[in-house]
Structures are given as C-alpha cells and as structure tokens.
Scaffold this motif. Structure first.
Motif, mmCIF file in Angstrom:
data_model
loop_
_atom_site.group_PDB
_atom_site.id
_atom_site.type_symbol
_atom_site.label_atom_id
_atom_site.label_comp_id
_atom_site.label_asym_id
_atom_site.label_seq_id
_atom_site.Cartn_x
_atom_site.Cartn_y
_atom_site.Cartn_z
ATOM 1 N N PHE A 125 0.838 -1.213 0.000
ATOM 2 C CA PHE A 125 0.000 0.000 0.000
ATOM 3 C C PHE A 125 0.871 1.260 0.000
ATOM 4 N N ARG A 126 1.924 1.256 0.834
ATOM 5 C CA ARG A 126 2.785 2.455 0.883
ATOM 6 C C ARG A 126 3.466 2.705 -0.461
ATOM 7 N N LEU A 164 -4.758 4.479 5.386
ATOM 8 C CA LEU A 164 -3.429 4.402 6.008
ATOM 9 C C LEU A 164 -3.228 5.583 6.953
ATOM 10 N N THR A 185 -6.955 2.834 9.791
ATOM 11 C CA THR A 185 -8.072 1.884 9.672
ATOM 12 C C THR A 185 -7.813 0.974 8.469
ATOM 13 N N VAL A 199 -8.023 -0.749 4.920
ATOM 14 C CA VAL A 199 -8.402 -0.459 3.537
ATOM 15 C C VAL A 199 -9.528 -1.447 3.182
ATOM 16 N N THR A 219 -8.033 -4.484 -1.137
ATOM 17 C CA THR A 219 -6.968 -5.287 -0.534
ATOM 18 C C THR A 219 -6.857 -6.646 -1.223
ATOM 19 N N PHE A 237 -1.428 -9.462 6.317
ATOM 20 C CA PHE A 237 -2.619 -10.015 5.659
ATOM 21 C C PHE A 237 -2.643 -11.506 5.947
ATOM 22 N N ASP A 246 2.446 7.159 9.811
ATOM 23 C CA ASP A 246 1.235 6.757 10.537
ATOM 24 C C ASP A 246 1.571 6.307 11.964
HETATM 25 P P1 AMP Z 1 1.168 -2.194 8.325
HETATM 26 O O1 AMP Z 1 2.386 -1.765 7.585
HETATM 27 O O2 AMP Z 1 0.938 -3.676 8.264
HETATM 28 O O3 AMP Z 1 1.127 -1.651 9.727
HETATM 29 O O4 AMP Z 1 -0.095 -1.543 7.564
HETATM 30 C C1 AMP Z 1 -0.223 -0.154 7.457
HETATM 31 C C2 AMP Z 1 -1.644 0.210 7.014
HETATM 32 O O5 AMP Z 1 -1.936 -0.399 5.754
HETATM 33 C C3 AMP Z 1 -2.749 -0.275 7.942
HETATM 34 O O6 AMP Z 1 -2.954 0.599 9.050
HETATM 35 C C4 AMP Z 1 -3.938 -0.319 6.996
HETATM 36 O O7 AMP Z 1 -4.440 0.979 6.728
HETATM 37 C C5 AMP Z 1 -3.305 -0.808 5.694
HETATM 38 N N1 AMP Z 1 -3.330 -2.290 5.598
HETATM 39 C C6 AMP Z 1 -2.259 -3.139 5.639
HETATM 40 N N2 AMP Z 1 -2.647 -4.415 5.521
HETATM 41 C C7 AMP Z 1 -4.002 -4.398 5.401
HETATM 42 C C8 AMP Z 1 -5.002 -5.397 5.252
HETATM 43 N N3 AMP Z 1 -4.699 -6.711 5.239
HETATM 44 N N4 AMP Z 1 -6.299 -5.010 5.156
HETATM 45 C C9 AMP Z 1 -6.635 -3.708 5.167
HETATM 46 N N5 AMP Z 1 -5.745 -2.700 5.342
HETATM 47 C C10 AMP Z 1 -4.438 -3.035 5.442
#
Ligand code: AMP
Length: 183
Positions: free
Chosen positions: A35-36, A53, A57, A59, A64, A86, A131
């Motif tokens: 996502f990033r 992000l 919350t 996505v 996703t 995930f 974030d």
């Molecule tokens: P992370 O790097 O895993 O902390 O993810 C950062 C952000 O990406 C999360 O706070 C969500 O907004 C989004 N994100 C990452 N993985 C998921 C997922 N499996 N489902 C929905 N949003 C996700």
C-alpha cells in the motif's frame, strides 16, 4: 512454505519477516509495504488507500484482495510466501483460504507475535513512520484487538505463538524454532 505472521502494530513482524523470507528463499509480502508503494507512486490504488493508512483503519476488502491476489499469482510466490499484515480479519482469512484452495494449497503455519502494549508503543515511537502518531497508533491497536485478534482463534490449529520481546537475534531464533516445529 506458506506462512502468515500475525501480531499488533510494532510487534517487529516486518523485521523478522524479512529475515525469515531471505533465509527460506520465499518472498516477504507485506500488504502495508505494498500500500505504501502505491501511495508513494500515486497510483489509483494508492489514492484509494491513502485515507485509510493515514487514519490507521483497514483499507476496504475489495481493494486489498485484488492487490493480494495479484501479488500471490506472481511467479516468485509459487514456491511459497510469507504474508505480513494479511489477513487482518476473519473475512480476509476466508478469502485467502479460497484463493489458495483454488490452487490446491493451504497455509503451513500462522506465527503469532506476542508482545505487551508498552513494548509496542516504545518501538513505534522509535520507528517514526508517518502513521506512527499517537492517535493513529491508538487506532491501529484498537483495530488489531477488534478485527485482527479473532484470527488467533480462527487459526488455532496451525497457530504457533512466539514471545516477541527480546533482541532481533533472539526473536529470529524463536521464529526459526517455530517454523521448524510446526503446531
Ligand atoms: P502495516 O504496515 O501492516 O502496519 O499496515 C499499514 C496500514 O496499511 C494499515 O494501518 C492499513 O491501513 C493498511 N493495511 C495493511 N494491511 C491491510 C489489510 N490486510 N487489510 C486492510 N488494510 C491493510
């Protein structure tokens, strides 16, 4: 080997996932990283994901799933993968199971990173991602407790819990043990 890492934000999953994936020669697939990359690259998916992000919350599932499905069908993921971030909900776990079942595959193990809140908050403060502000951290912790923690019960049969308080090297050793001694 097909593995999933589960743990609260700041549990050190990303660091350990990168080490383990390199050791096993399988891709480390982090949905947060994907996502990033989309956000930084200003892709349409990135534009859809950004507000979530920023708020900490989830996505929406459709966005996703499409991203995960595309990544898991790439050739390097055919020999196995390590998923980090995930699934994050039971619905996502069901979607993953369906996707794998279509190729006659299942997960080998789910590794839970068990770490107390105060340790997590200190790690996040040091990390300094955009974030990682106090409000957003709190939100992500709440999302973890409410939406992601139920996965631990869902995956009870293949769950291996590791104590994720220690040095990077110590935790890496425990992760090694966890994957060589399946549930
Ligand atoms: P992370 O790097 O895993 O902390 O993810 C950062 C952000 O990406 C999360 O706070 C969500 O907004 C989004 N994100 C990452 N993985 C998921 C997922 N499996 N489902 C929905 N949003 C996700």
């Amino acid at each position: 080997m097909r593995l999933v890492l589960v743990g609260p934000p700041g549990a050190g999953k990303g660091t350990q996932a990168a080490l383990l994936a390199a050791q096993r020669g399988i891709p480390h697939i982090s949905t947060g990283d994907l996502f990033r990359e989309h956000v930084t690259g200003r892709t349409p998916l990135g534009r859809q994901a950004q507000e979530y992000l920023d708020a900490g919350t989830l996505v929406p599932d459709r966005v996703t799933y499409d991203m995960v499905r595309a990544r898991l069908t790439e050739s390097d993921a055919q020999k196995g993968f390590l998923l980090d971030g995930f699934p994050r909900t039971v619905a996502q776990a069901d979607a993953l199971a369906e996707l794998l079942a279509a190729g006659g595959q299942t997960l080998d193990a789910v590794i839970e990173f068990d770490v107390p809140d105060d340790v997590v908050v200190a790690r996040l403060r040091d990390r300094g991602r955009p974030d990682d502000t106090e409000d957003v951290i709190r939100n992500r912790q709440q999302v973890y407790r409410r939406q992601t923690a139920p996965l631990l019960t869902h995956y009870a049969d293949i769950l291996v819990r590791i104590d994720a308080v220690g040095t990077v090297e110590e935790i890496a050793e425990w992760v090694q043990e966890a994957v060589t001694t399946p549930a």
